[in-house]
Scaffold this active site. Sequence first.
Site, PDB file in Angstrom:
ATOM      1  N   ASP A   1       0.863  -1.183   0.000  1.00 37.52           N
ATOM      2  CA  ASP A   1       0.000   0.000   0.000  1.00 37.52           C
ATOM      3  C   ASP A   1       0.903   1.237   0.000  1.00 37.52           C
ATOM      4  O   ASP A   1       1.681   1.431   0.936  1.00 37.52           O
ATOM      5  CB  ASP A   1      -0.878  -0.033   1.262  1.00 37.52           C
TER       6      ASP A   1
ATOM      7  N   ASN B   1       1.358   6.693 -10.481  1.00 40.06           N
ATOM      8  CA  ASN B   1       0.049   6.491 -11.121  1.00 40.06           C
ATOM      9  C   ASN B   1      -1.047   6.059 -10.143  1.00 40.06           C
ATOM     10  O   ASN B   1      -2.209   6.379 -10.362  1.00 40.06           O
ATOM     11  CB  ASN B   1       0.217   5.447 -12.241  1.00 40.06           C
TER      12      ASN B   1
ATOM     13  N   TYR C   1     -11.491  15.519  -5.484  1.00 38.99           N
ATOM     14  CA  TYR C   1     -10.680  14.769  -6.452  1.00 38.99           C
ATOM     15  C   TYR C   1      -9.973  15.770  -7.371  1.00 38.99           C
ATOM     16  O   TYR C   1      -8.756  15.693  -7.568  1.00 38.99           O
ATOM     17  CB  TYR C   1     -11.559  13.815  -7.270  1.00 38.99           C
TER      18      TYR C   1
ATOM     19  N   ALA D   1      -9.327  18.842  -6.843  1.00 41.29           N
ATOM     20  CA  ALA D   1      -8.331  19.608  -6.079  1.00 41.29           C
ATOM     21  C   ALA D   1      -7.059  18.782  -5.850  1.00 41.29           C
ATOM     22  O   ALA D   1      -5.945  19.306  -5.921  1.00 41.29           O
ATOM     23  CB  ALA D   1      -8.927  20.045  -4.741  1.00 41.29           C
TER      24      ALA D   1
ATOM     25  N   LYS E   1      -5.872  16.557  -7.841  1.00 38.85           N
ATOM     26  CA  LYS E   1      -5.125  16.491  -9.099  1.00 38.85           C
ATOM     27  C   LYS E   1      -4.536  17.861  -9.461  1.00 38.85           C
ATOM     28  O   LYS E   1      -3.474  17.942 -10.078  1.00 38.85           O
ATOM     29  CB  LYS E   1      -6.025  15.957 -10.218  1.00 38.85           C
TER      30      LYS E   1
HETATM   31  N1  LIG Z   1      -9.555   6.318 -15.660  1.00 42.54           N
HETATM   32  C1  LIG Z   1      -9.799   7.601 -15.710  1.00 42.54           C
HETATM   33  O1  LIG Z   1     -10.827   8.029 -16.221  1.00 42.54           O
HETATM   34  C2  LIG Z   1      -8.785   8.571 -15.169  1.00 42.54           C
HETATM   35  C3  LIG Z   1      -8.874   9.906 -15.571  1.00 42.54           C
HETATM   36  C4  LIG Z   1      -7.959  10.822 -15.080  1.00 42.54           C
HETATM   37  C5  LIG Z   1      -6.970  10.419 -14.223  1.00 42.54           C
HETATM   38  N2  LIG Z   1      -6.897   9.117 -13.835  1.00 42.54           N
HETATM   39  C6  LIG Z   1      -5.827   8.740 -12.902  1.00 42.54           C
HETATM   40  O2  LIG Z   1      -5.093   7.679 -13.454  1.00 42.54           O
HETATM   41  C7  LIG Z   1      -4.499   6.923 -12.415  1.00 42.54           C
HETATM   42  C8  LIG Z   1      -4.775   5.444 -12.644  1.00 42.54           C
HETATM   43  O3  LIG Z   1      -6.150   5.206 -12.487  1.00 42.54           O
HETATM   44  P1  LIG Z   1      -6.990   4.185 -13.383  1.00 42.54           P
HETATM   45  O4  LIG Z   1      -8.005   4.968 -14.067  1.00 42.54           O
HETATM   46  O5  LIG Z   1      -6.112   3.286 -14.161  1.00 42.54           O
HETATM   47  O6  LIG Z   1      -7.790   3.425 -12.211  1.00 42.54           O
HETATM   48  P2  LIG Z   1      -7.672   2.000 -11.549  1.00 42.54           P
HETATM   49  O7  LIG Z   1      -7.910   0.943 -12.576  1.00 42.54           O
HETATM   50  O8  LIG Z   1      -8.579   2.052 -10.352  1.00 42.54           O
HETATM   51  O9  LIG Z   1      -6.164   1.942 -11.096  1.00 42.54           O
HETATM   52  C9  LIG Z   1      -5.666   2.447  -9.892  1.00 42.54           C
HETATM   53  C10 LIG Z   1      -4.632   1.464  -9.385  1.00 42.54           C
HETATM   54  O10 LIG Z   1      -4.040   1.996  -8.201  1.00 42.54           O
HETATM   55  C11 LIG Z   1      -3.892   0.955  -7.254  1.00 42.54           C
HETATM   56  N3  LIG Z   1      -3.981   1.518  -5.923  1.00 42.54           N
HETATM   57  C12 LIG Z   1      -5.053   2.159  -5.373  1.00 42.54           C
HETATM   58  N4  LIG Z   1      -4.789   2.496  -4.110  1.00 42.54           N
HETATM   59  C13 LIG Z   1      -3.528   2.051  -3.853  1.00 42.54           C
HETATM   60  C14 LIG Z   1      -2.709   2.067  -2.700  1.00 42.54           C
HETATM   61  N5  LIG Z   1      -3.131   2.629  -1.570  1.00 42.54           N
HETATM   62  N6  LIG Z   1      -1.480   1.531  -2.783  1.00 42.54           N
HETATM   63  C15 LIG Z   1      -1.047   0.947  -3.930  1.00 42.54           C
HETATM   64  N7  LIG Z   1      -1.783   0.905  -5.046  1.00 42.54           N
HETATM   65  C16 LIG Z   1      -3.011   1.442  -4.998  1.00 42.54           C
HETATM   66  C17 LIG Z   1      -5.053  -0.009  -7.525  1.00 42.54           C
HETATM   67  O11 LIG Z   1      -4.722  -1.351  -7.207  1.00 42.54           O
HETATM   68  P3  LIG Z   1      -5.010  -1.995  -5.768  1.00 42.54           P
HETATM   69  O12 LIG Z   1      -6.452  -1.688  -5.465  1.00 42.54           O
HETATM   70  O13 LIG Z   1      -4.732  -3.441  -5.953  1.00 42.54           O
HETATM   71  O14 LIG Z   1      -4.061  -1.346  -4.832  1.00 42.54           O
HETATM   72  C18 LIG Z   1      -5.245   0.125  -9.034  1.00 42.54           C
HETATM   73  O15 LIG Z   1      -4.569  -0.895  -9.737  1.00 42.54           O
HETATM   74  C19 LIG Z   1      -5.071   7.481 -11.105  1.00 42.54           C
HETATM   75  O16 LIG Z   1      -4.145   8.379 -10.533  1.00 42.54           O
HETATM   76  C20 LIG Z   1      -6.317   8.212 -11.568  1.00 42.54           C
HETATM   77  O17 LIG Z   1      -6.690   9.259 -10.695  1.00 42.54           O
HETATM   78  C21 LIG Z   1      -7.786   8.184 -14.292  1.00 42.54           C
END
Ligand SMILES: NC(=O)c1ccc[n+]([C@@H]2O[C@H](COP(=O)([O-])OP(=O)(O)OC[C@H]3O[C@@H](n4cnc5c(N)ncnc54)[C@H](OP(=O)(O)O)[C@@H]3O)[C@@H](O)[C@H]2O)c1
Length: 252
Positions: free
Chosen positions: A62, A89, A153, A155, A157
Amino acid sequence: MKHQPTLDGRVAIVTGAGSGIGRATALAMAEAGAHVLGVGRRRSALEETAALHPGIATLAVDVRLEQAPELIIGAAIDRWKQLDVLVNNAGATARVSFHEVTRRRITDLFDLNVVAPTMLAQAAFPHLRRTRGSIVNISSTYGHRPQPGAAHYAASKAAVEQLTRTWALELAGDGVRVNAIAPGPTESEALSMSGLTEEEVARVKKEQAALIPLGRRGRPEEVASWIVRFADPAATWLTGQILTIDGGLELV
Ligand SMILES: NC(=O)c1ccc[n+]([C@@H]2O[C@H](COP(=O)([O-])OP(=O)(O)OC[C@H]3O[C@@H](n4cnc5c(N)ncnc54)[C@H](OP(=O)(O)O)[C@@H]3O)[C@@H](O)[C@H]2O)c1
């Protein structure tokens, strides 16, 4: 002359590598020749990522834990003796309104989206200085446009973007580049993890697609390819930049 990004022999850490953008980034970096340490909490999800390419190793931890930076950086250094790229990420979205938000919700979100990447970058720095490496932070379109119903959220970012610019200046003298990618709505686990029901997730996805000028949500690999480009050691004069990849959403 044409340049294909190559990370041959480089070492990269990608947090949140068990799904979505992080998984696609770990794969794209490994395909570009890097040794990748994929980090996340769920071992099974990380194993699925590692199965995609022999260049991907994993660590289940984590990132919010106090000892996480030492464990994560230590694992990469023990294994490969160097570190070239940190991709911050791991993150979460929180759909909670002004009237409903609680102190706990805010501190949890900032702990993951702002504090954890900061502490990891700090621990990575001595190694990145040695390799003249780089940090790629992951923001969001909503890091620089308002998002009613998800102000904290957005804020968090916005904070990531300002950390990116400021670190770029603070670390430039050491040859460490710091940039950010700001994705728009992209297929991943993020929405279903945000506390919405399945029906709500489906409705939000439809609304987002209708709003995006290119007419659809993004695919993780469409974001990952730009993360690789930012990490490319050939991008030697690029720092402090935020690149939005969102099908044009930022413009409307
Ligand atoms: N998808 C979108 O629409 C979007 C848009 C803008 C920005 N983003 C950003 O892109 C990034 C990736 O998100 P995603 O969209 O690919 O979502 P996602 O599929 O939910 O991926 C997030 C990953 O982070 C891991 N994670 C969460 N909390 C954690 C912790 N405390 N320690 C270690 N790992 C952790 C999760 O795995 P575990 O639960 O196994 O830990 C998961 O694999 C994020 O920063 C998100 O804010 C996403």
